[in-house]
Each structure stands twice: as C-alpha cells, then as structure tokens.
Design an enzyme around this catalytic site. Structure first.
Site, PDB file in Angstrom:
ATOM      1  N   ASP A   1      78.831 -33.605 -55.379  1.00  0.00           N
ATOM      2  CA  ASP A   1      79.169 -31.997 -55.559  1.00  0.00           C
ATOM      3  C   ASP A   1      80.431 -31.984 -56.824  1.00  0.00           C
ATOM      4  OD1 ASP A   1      79.087 -29.254 -53.619  1.00  0.00           O
ATOM      5  OD2 ASP A   1      81.002 -29.539 -55.165  1.00  0.00           O
TER       6      ASP A   1
ATOM      7  N   HIS B   1      69.595 -21.585 -53.193  1.00  0.00           N
ATOM      8  CA  HIS B   1      68.576 -22.564 -53.231  1.00  0.00           C
ATOM      9  C   HIS B   1      68.857 -23.563 -52.018  1.00  0.00           C
ATOM     10  CE1 HIS B   1      65.845 -25.953 -55.206  1.00  0.00           C
ATOM     11  NE2 HIS B   1      66.042 -26.244 -54.305  1.00  0.00           N
TER      12      HIS B   1
ATOM     13  N   THR C   1      77.029 -19.953 -52.012  1.00  0.00           N
ATOM     14  CA  THR C   1      77.170 -19.453 -53.443  1.00  0.00           C
ATOM     15  C   THR C   1      76.126 -19.870 -54.255  1.00  0.00           C
ATOM     16  OG1 THR C   1      78.204 -21.733 -54.161  1.00  0.00           O
ATOM     17  CG2 THR C   1      79.712 -19.813 -53.648  1.00  0.00           C
TER      18      THR C   1
ATOM     19  N   GLY D   1      79.741 -18.489 -46.743  1.00  0.00           N
ATOM     20  CA  GLY D   1      80.362 -18.740 -48.042  1.00  0.00           C
ATOM     21  C   GLY D   1      79.463 -19.686 -49.069  1.00  0.00           C
TER      22      GLY D   1
ATOM     23  N   HIS E   1      62.178 -24.438 -54.565  1.00  0.00           N
ATOM     24  CA  HIS E   1      63.019 -23.626 -54.432  1.00  0.00           C
ATOM     25  C   HIS E   1      62.505 -22.936 -53.108  1.00  0.00           C
ATOM     26  CE1 HIS E   1      65.926 -20.390 -55.788  1.00  0.00           C
ATOM     27  NE2 HIS E   1      65.113 -19.571 -55.215  1.00  0.00           N
TER      28      HIS E   1
ATOM     29  N   CYS F   1      67.464 -25.908 -59.174  1.00  0.00           N
ATOM     30  CA  CYS F   1      66.100 -26.059 -59.707  1.00  0.00           C
ATOM     31  C   CYS F   1      66.351 -26.853 -61.016  1.00  0.00           C
ATOM     32  CB  CYS F   1      65.227 -24.890 -60.117  1.00  0.00           C
ATOM     33  SG  CYS F   1      64.368 -24.212 -58.485  1.00  0.00           S
TER      34      CYS F   1
ATOM     35  N   HIS G   1      70.429 -26.012 -49.293  1.00  0.00           N
ATOM     36  CA  HIS G   1      70.739 -27.151 -49.661  1.00  0.00           C
ATOM     37  C   HIS G   1      71.755 -27.696 -48.573  1.00  0.00           C
ATOM     38  CE1 HIS G   1      73.764 -24.186 -51.413  1.00  0.00           C
ATOM     39  NE2 HIS G   1      74.658 -25.105 -50.821  1.00  0.00           N
TER      40      HIS G   1
ATOM     41  N   HIS H   1      75.120 -30.132 -47.410  1.00  0.00           N
ATOM     42  CA  HIS H   1      76.283 -30.876 -47.802  1.00  0.00           C
ATOM     43  C   HIS H   1      76.612 -32.144 -46.824  1.00  0.00           C
ATOM     44  CE1 HIS H   1      78.257 -27.429 -50.097  1.00  0.00           C
ATOM     45  NE2 HIS H   1      77.406 -26.614 -49.350  1.00  0.00           N
TER      46      HIS H   1
HETATM   47  P1  AMP Z   1      77.490 -23.430 -51.063  1.00  0.00           P
HETATM   48  O1  AMP Z   1      78.741 -23.000 -51.245  1.00  0.00           O
HETATM   49  O2  AMP Z   1      76.982 -23.944 -49.818  1.00  0.00           O
HETATM   50  O3  AMP Z   1      76.442 -22.631 -51.665  1.00  0.00           O
HETATM   51  O4  AMP Z   1      77.523 -24.788 -52.021  1.00  0.00           O
HETATM   52  C1  AMP Z   1      77.428 -24.825 -53.311  1.00  0.00           C
HETATM   53  C2  AMP Z   1      78.070 -26.060 -53.861  1.00  0.00           C
HETATM   54  O5  AMP Z   1      77.461 -26.650 -55.147  1.00  0.00           O
HETATM   55  C3  AMP Z   1      79.537 -25.955 -54.022  1.00  0.00           C
HETATM   56  O6  AMP Z   1      80.280 -27.103 -53.026  1.00  0.00           O
HETATM   57  C4  AMP Z   1      79.599 -26.222 -55.494  1.00  0.00           C
HETATM   58  O7  AMP Z   1      80.878 -27.157 -55.498  1.00  0.00           O
HETATM   59  C5  AMP Z   1      78.402 -27.075 -55.617  1.00  0.00           C
HETATM   60  N1  AMP Z   1      78.156 -27.091 -57.300  1.00  0.00           N
HETATM   61  C6  AMP Z   1      78.146 -26.033 -57.998  1.00  0.00           C
HETATM   62  N2  AMP Z   1      77.551 -26.079 -59.386  1.00  0.00           N
HETATM   63  C7  AMP Z   1      77.403 -27.565 -59.318  1.00  0.00           C
HETATM   64  C8  AMP Z   1      77.108 -28.397 -60.200  1.00  0.00           C
HETATM   65  N3  AMP Z   1      76.800 -28.007 -61.622  1.00  0.00           N
HETATM   66  N4  AMP Z   1      76.898 -29.809 -60.024  1.00  0.00           N
HETATM   67  C9  AMP Z   1      77.243 -30.124 -58.685  1.00  0.00           C
HETATM   68  N5  AMP Z   1      77.639 -29.578 -57.881  1.00  0.00           N
HETATM   69  C10 AMP Z   1      77.629 -28.107 -57.824  1.00  0.00           C
HETATM   70 ZN    ZN Z   2      66.053 -23.394 -56.967  1.00  0.00          ZN
END
Ligand code: AMP
Ligand code: ZN
Length: 117
Positions: free
Chosen positions: A31, A101, A98, A96, A47, A8, A103, A105
């Site tokens: 990323d 929100h 993390t 996996g 969100h 967000c 998203h 890839h």
């Molecule tokens: P997921 O593991 O599917 O939740 O993907 C989260 C992704 O966000 C990971 O690939 C991280 O490398 C990426 N990520 C985390 N923090 C940031 C950030 N500040 N800017 C860009 N990407 C981020």
């Molecule tokens: Zn969010």
C-alpha cells in the site's frame, strides 16, 4: 478488466507498484500509504466491484476464497506477521473505500485494536 481502474492497471503492470506476490489470478502489492509496518493490498486480477450483491457472482466464490489462502501464504513469508495479521475488506462509502476494485488489506507488524476505527 476496466480501462479506467487503478488496480486493474497495477495488476497489468501499467502503473508501477511494489509487487509482493502474483499468480494467474491474484496480485499483491505494498500500500502506498501504509497503516502498519506491513500493509499489503491483495486483489483478484479480475475487475470486481462488490458494492452490491448484484455485482458479485457465485462464480467468483473460489477466486475470492483463494485470496484468504494467498493472504496466509504472504503473511507466512513476513516475520512481522508471525504472531498474526489483520485482513480487511472495505466495501462502500461508509467503510471508507476509495478504490472500487475489490481488494483486501493485509496488515501486520503491530497490535491492532478492536473495534476498528
Ligand atoms: P480502500 O480505502 O479500502 O479503497 O483502499 C485503497 C487503498 O489503496 C488505500 O489504502 C490506498 O493507500 C491504496 N492505494 C491507492 N493508490 C495506490 C497506489 N498507486 N499504489 C499502492 N496503493 C495505493
Ligand atoms: Zn479493476
């Protein structure tokens, strides 16, 4: 919108990102830890935490469907993805995920194996 959510904050430009695309309701950025030559995160500005079916609404269907179109639009602007790309949504601890929100890839620029790791 969630005050504590990293994505967000990124979509509101409160946390810096390498922005690739933005429109009224979606946002895309590089990323920070790329897994392929091109690795872009695409999010709805709204969100949404889609871990449980209860958390995701029928009214989000058009918004989430639009992300597939945004992905294709972004991919078409990168020569690295002229032969294809992979669009991935991790959902929940076993995947996996993390950042909670929703998203997607958008990965490109190399050949991907199947099944995924
Ligand atoms: P997921 O593991 O599917 O939740 O993907 C989260 C992704 O966000 C990971 O690939 C991280 O490398 C990426 N990520 C985390 N923090 C940031 C950030 N500040 N800017 C860009 N990407 C981020
Ligand atoms: Zn969010």
């Amino acid at each position: 919108m969630s005050d504590s959510c990293l994505f967000c904050k990124i979509s509101r430009d409160e946390v810096p990102s390498n922005k690739v695309y933005s429109d009224a309701d979606t946002f895309a950025f590089r990323d920070i830890n790329p897994q392929s030559p091109v690795h872009i995160i695409i999010i709805p500005k709204k969100h949404i935490n889609a871990l449980k079916l209860d958390d995701i609404c029928q009214q989000d269907a058009a918004l989430l469907g639009k992300i597939q179109i945004v992905a294709a639009k972004i991919a078409s602007s990168f020569s690295e993805m002229k032969n294809g790309f992979r669009l991935v949504n991790n959902c929940g601890p076993d995947s996996g995920q993390t950042v909670y929100h929703i998203h997607y890839h958008l990965l490109g620029g190399r050949i991907f194996g199947w099944p995924p790791g």
